[in-house]
Scaffold this motif. Sequence first.
Motif, PDB file in Angstrom:
ATOM      1  N   ASN A  90      60.235 -19.093  34.764  1.00  0.00           N
ATOM      2  CA  ASN A  90      59.437 -18.969  33.549  1.00  0.00           C
ATOM      3  C   ASN A  90      58.701 -20.279  33.303  1.00  0.00           C
ATOM      4  OD1 ASN A  90      60.495 -16.274  32.347  1.00  0.00           O
ATOM      5  ND2 ASN A  90      62.360 -17.423  32.780  1.00  0.00           N
ATOM      6  N   THR A  91      57.615 -20.178  32.535  1.00  0.00           N
ATOM      7  CA  THR A  91      56.835 -21.369  32.187  1.00  0.00           C
ATOM      8  C   THR A  91      56.511 -21.337  30.706  1.00  0.00           C
ATOM      9  OG1 THR A  91      54.730 -20.280  32.681  1.00  0.00           O
ATOM     10  CG2 THR A  91      55.801 -21.490  34.486  1.00  0.00           C
ATOM     11  N   ALA A  92      56.221 -22.511  30.163  1.00  0.00           N
ATOM     12  CA  ALA A  92      55.750 -22.641  28.780  1.00  0.00           C
ATOM     13  C   ALA A  92      54.589 -23.628  28.809  1.00  0.00           C
ATOM     14  CB  ALA A  92      56.875 -23.144  27.865  1.00  0.00           C
ATOM     15  N   SER A  93      53.396 -23.116  28.560  1.00  0.00           N
ATOM     16  CA  SER A  93      52.189 -23.958  28.629  1.00  0.00           C
ATOM     17  C   SER A  93      51.142 -23.412  27.674  1.00  0.00           C
ATOM     18  CB  SER A  93      51.648 -23.978  30.056  1.00  0.00           C
ATOM     19  OG  SER A  93      51.532 -22.644  30.555  1.00  0.00           O
ATOM     20  N   PRO A  94      51.283 -23.646  26.359  1.00  0.00           N
ATOM     21  CA  PRO A  94      50.341 -23.103  25.376  1.00  0.00           C
ATOM     22  C   PRO A  94      48.911 -23.555  25.641  1.00  0.00           C
ATOM     23  CG  PRO A  94      52.293 -24.014  24.295  1.00  0.00           C
ATOM     24  CD  PRO A  94      52.349 -24.427  25.726  1.00  0.00           C
ATOM     25  N   GLY A  95      48.012 -22.599  25.701  1.00  0.00           N
ATOM     26  CA  GLY A  95      46.605 -22.898  25.882  1.00  0.00           C
ATOM     27  C   GLY A  95      46.160 -23.072  27.309  1.00  0.00           C
ATOM     28  N   TYR A  96      47.089 -23.152  28.264  1.00  0.00           N
ATOM     29  CA  TYR A  96      46.751 -23.373  29.666  1.00  0.00           C
ATOM     30  C   TYR A  96      46.729 -22.040  30.422  1.00  0.00           C
ATOM     31  CZ  TYR A  96      47.218 -28.473  29.471  1.00  0.00           C
ATOM     32  OH  TYR A  96      47.037 -29.808  29.192  1.00  0.00           O
ATOM     33  N   GLY A  97      45.830 -21.954  31.389  1.00  0.00           N
ATOM     34  CA  GLY A  97      45.894 -20.866  32.349  1.00  0.00           C
ATOM     35  C   GLY A  97      46.909 -21.202  33.422  1.00  0.00           C
ATOM     36  N   LEU A  98      47.537 -20.175  34.003  1.00  0.00           N
ATOM     37  CA  LEU A  98      48.607 -20.404  34.974  1.00  0.00           C
ATOM     38  C   LEU A  98      48.447 -19.446  36.142  1.00  0.00           C
ATOM     39  CD1 LEU A  98      51.328 -21.674  35.853  1.00  0.00           C
ATOM     40  CD2 LEU A  98      52.468 -19.887  34.511  1.00  0.00           C
ATOM     41  N   SER A  99      48.594 -19.989  37.350  1.00  0.00           N
ATOM     42  CA  SER A  99      48.583 -19.181  38.569  1.00  0.00           C
ATOM     43  C   SER A  99      49.669 -19.691  39.503  1.00  0.00           C
ATOM     44  CB  SER A  99      47.225 -19.261  39.277  1.00  0.00           C
ATOM     45  OG  SER A  99      46.186 -18.760  38.457  1.00  0.00           O
ATOM     46  N   PHE A 100      50.282 -18.755  40.240  1.00  0.00           N
ATOM     47  CA  PHE A 100      51.258 -19.117  41.271  1.00  0.00           C
ATOM     48  C   PHE A 100      50.589 -18.939  42.624  1.00  0.00           C
ATOM     49  CE2 PHE A 100      53.968 -17.999  37.683  1.00  0.00           C
ATOM     50  CZ  PHE A 100      54.871 -19.047  37.675  1.00  0.00           C
ATOM     51  N   LEU A 101      50.565 -20.022  43.417  1.00  0.00           N
ATOM     52  CA  LEU A 101      49.869 -20.029  44.696  1.00  0.00           C
ATOM     53  C   LEU A 101      50.877 -20.131  45.829  1.00  0.00           C
ATOM     54  CD1 LEU A 101      47.041 -22.597  43.774  1.00  0.00           C
ATOM     55  CD2 LEU A 101      47.043 -20.107  43.457  1.00  0.00           C
ATOM     56  N   GLN A 102      50.519 -19.535  46.964  1.00  0.00           N
ATOM     57  CA  GLN A 102      51.378 -19.547  48.144  1.00  0.00           C
ATOM     58  C   GLN A 102      50.528 -19.871  49.364  1.00  0.00           C
ATOM     59  OE1 GLN A 102      54.968 -18.445  48.474  1.00  0.00           O
ATOM     60  NE2 GLN A 102      54.654 -19.467  50.429  1.00  0.00           N
ATOM     61  N   ASP A 103      50.951 -20.855  50.149  1.00  0.00           N
ATOM     62  CA  ASP A 103      50.281 -21.158  51.408  1.00  0.00           C
ATOM     63  C   ASP A 103      51.334 -21.566  52.431  1.00  0.00           C
ATOM     64  OD1 ASP A 103      50.998 -23.767  50.774  1.00  0.00           O
ATOM     65  OD2 ASP A 103      49.013 -24.299  50.044  1.00  0.00           O
ATOM     66  N   GLU A 104      50.872 -22.092  53.579  1.00  0.00           N
ATOM     67  CA  GLU A 104      51.816 -22.410  54.644  1.00  0.00           C
ATOM     68  C   GLU A 104      52.752 -23.553  54.276  1.00  0.00           C
ATOM     69  OE1 GLU A 104      48.070 -24.732  55.102  1.00  0.00           O
ATOM     70  OE2 GLU A 104      48.581 -22.601  54.833  1.00  0.00           O
ATOM     71  N   THR A 105      52.400 -24.359  53.289  1.00  0.00           N
ATOM     72  CA  THR A 105      53.252 -25.483  52.891  1.00  0.00           C
ATOM     73  C   THR A 105      54.280 -25.105  51.828  1.00  0.00           C
ATOM     74  OG1 THR A 105      51.674 -26.203  51.192  1.00  0.00           O
ATOM     75  CG2 THR A 105      51.416 -27.111  53.410  1.00  0.00           C
ATOM     76  N   GLY A 106      54.148 -23.934  51.202  1.00  0.00           N
ATOM     77  CA  GLY A 106      55.108 -23.512  50.197  1.00  0.00           C
ATOM     78  C   GLY A 106      54.432 -22.939  48.964  1.00  0.00           C
ATOM     79  N   ARG A 107      55.210 -22.837  47.892  1.00  0.00           N
ATOM     80  CA  ARG A 107      54.732 -22.261  46.636  1.00  0.00           C
ATOM     81  C   ARG A 107      54.381 -23.388  45.666  1.00  0.00           C
ATOM     82  NH1 ARG A 107      58.543 -20.381  43.884  1.00  0.00           N
ATOM     83  NH2 ARG A 107      57.381 -18.877  42.664  1.00  0.00           N
ATOM     84  N   ARG A 108      53.354 -23.141  44.835  1.00  0.00           N
ATOM     85  CA  ARG A 108      52.943 -24.111  43.823  1.00  0.00           C
ATOM     86  C   ARG A 108      52.519 -23.368  42.564  1.00  0.00           C
ATOM     87  NH1 ARG A 108      52.433 -28.995  46.310  1.00  0.00           N
ATOM     88  NH2 ARG A 108      51.415 -29.959  44.522  1.00  0.00           N
ATOM     89  N   ALA A 109      52.750 -24.015  41.422  1.00  0.00           N
ATOM     90  CA  ALA A 109      52.240 -23.519  40.142  1.00  0.00           C
ATOM     91  C   ALA A 109      51.039 -24.363  39.760  1.00  0.00           C
ATOM     92  CB  ALA A 109      53.312 -23.593  39.062  1.00  0.00           C
ATOM     93  N   GLN A 110      49.977 -23.704  39.310  1.00  0.00           N
ATOM     94  CA  GLN A 110      48.752 -24.428  38.962  1.00  0.00           C
ATOM     95  C   GLN A 110      48.358 -24.088  37.529  1.00  0.00           C
ATOM     96  OE1 GLN A 110      44.468 -23.687  40.540  1.00  0.00           O
ATOM     97  NE2 GLN A 110      45.350 -25.249  41.915  1.00  0.00           N
ATOM     98  N   TRP A 111      48.377 -25.111  36.655  1.00  0.00           N
ATOM     99  CA  TRP A 111      47.926 -24.973  35.273  1.00  0.00           C
ATOM    100  C   TRP A 111      46.492 -25.491  35.177  1.00  0.00           C
ATOM    101  CZ3 TRP A 111      52.903 -26.562  36.435  1.00  0.00           C
ATOM    102  CH2 TRP A 111      53.946 -25.840  35.859  1.00  0.00           C
TER     103      TRP A 111
END
Length: 501
Positions: free
Chosen positions: A75-96
């Motif tokens: 889960n995440t808490a980021s008021p006002g921010y857009g959030l995406s979960f990304l996946q590539d060959e290096t692993g998973r990342r969350a991007q606000w």
Amino acid sequence: MSRLPFYLIVGLLMVVGIGMSVHRHVQFEVPWTQGEQRTIWEVEAIIDFTALGDPVRVDLALPQHQRGYRLLTENTASPGYGLSFLQDETGRRAQWSIREAAGSQQLYYSARLLVTEDRRQRELPVPPLREVIWERPYDTAAAQVIERAWTRSADPYTFARELIHDFSEDRQGENARLLLTQFDRSTLLVRLLNQAGVPAREASGLLLEDGRRRQTLTPWIQVFAGEDNWSIFNPTTGQQGQPENLLLWESGGRAVLEVQGGTNSRVTFSMLSRNQPAAAAVRSQLADDTLLNFSIHSLPLEEQALFQTILLIPIGALVVVFLRIMVGIKTSGTFMPVLIALAFIQTTLPTGLIGFLLIVAVGLVIRNYLSYLNLLLVARVSAVIITVIAIISIFSVLSYRVGLNAGLTITFFPMIILAWTIERMSILWEEEGPKEVLIQGGGSLVTAVLAYLAMNNPWIRHITFNFLGVQLIIMSLILLLGNYTGYRLLELRRFKPVTED
């Protein structure tokens, strides 16, 4: 006629059922017993930074399934921010991301991780060897350090250990001290390993300790000795292998936290462990049905509760088949005892027995009167059904009036089945006499009680609900019992005079 196809079908059902159950236990870690406890780690990452009033983008590396840990929820808490979960060959990342932000900012990410018994090493792609360029005099110092460790090693792992030990306090030489003045220890070790032709990269891990707050990630080094063959090293002590409490947070060689549009960024971690039943701990991952993970956990809870009872019926059917074919108990109706056993589960056994006997006894008296009216079968059975409903209603009201709330549960009895049971017993009384009624009625009651004891067992309820492959195993057992043509246990008493002679 050859029985080979029959035994092949039985064997196939047995093998598939056992295979599905074992796969579910190993792959998804569904426990065999109900009372098993599993450790859950709740980890929270707090990102702090100062925004400059411009567009902001924050990238945070995220953990994933790995040796000893399975990610359950996040889960995440980021008021006002857009959030995406990304996946590539290096692993998973969350991007606000946000169009404009100024001042102190805080973003939260939390994850629940299950401590698993799976100790298999995760397959990782071998990192490419990077070209290492040194400035003088660091190139000479690096070459001498590599040559010294190389002569005292036999493979990539021993070379990595010797290299790390050469940077320890007690074995640190002038060349090592010179290199440490220019480079961070873990980065330096990866550069030296790459120059020696050993694939390696940095990783960031979190040492899990219950109740700790504001912890930071520690650096580790992954050394590769071929395809799917790698090990992790502590860059300070040279210890090889992953500690039990180490959670690899980032293992793709990238930065853990990247902030664009902000300064003074940092990420800290808090963690807490707790125990909970294993079945509940893995329930979230069971909701994702696949061909090999077919389950009913993806259904709404109301339907799950319904199927939890329905999946017990094959257990009752197995008990009935065994008692009728192997033991030779006679019952009134083939699977009437199974339905009565289901009613006992709802009413509890003492209340169910008393209610069943009262309803059948009063129903037989009224059915005896109906036989003098010479009614047709359909009308007579319909009258018996209405009579059963009336009897249940009267008993429920009377039990409530005298304060026996347990008597209200007799409404769970299958009314149509009870009506046909009363009809069959009445006809049997007229044709065979009261003795046969007692034999079949008593057999039905004994069978229902034994089926109830089997179906109401907590372990059996757990197994049938969580391992659908058990249904195939029960099917194969029933088919094997149906192929039995020998003597029943109760028929052996006929041979007692022969043994006496």
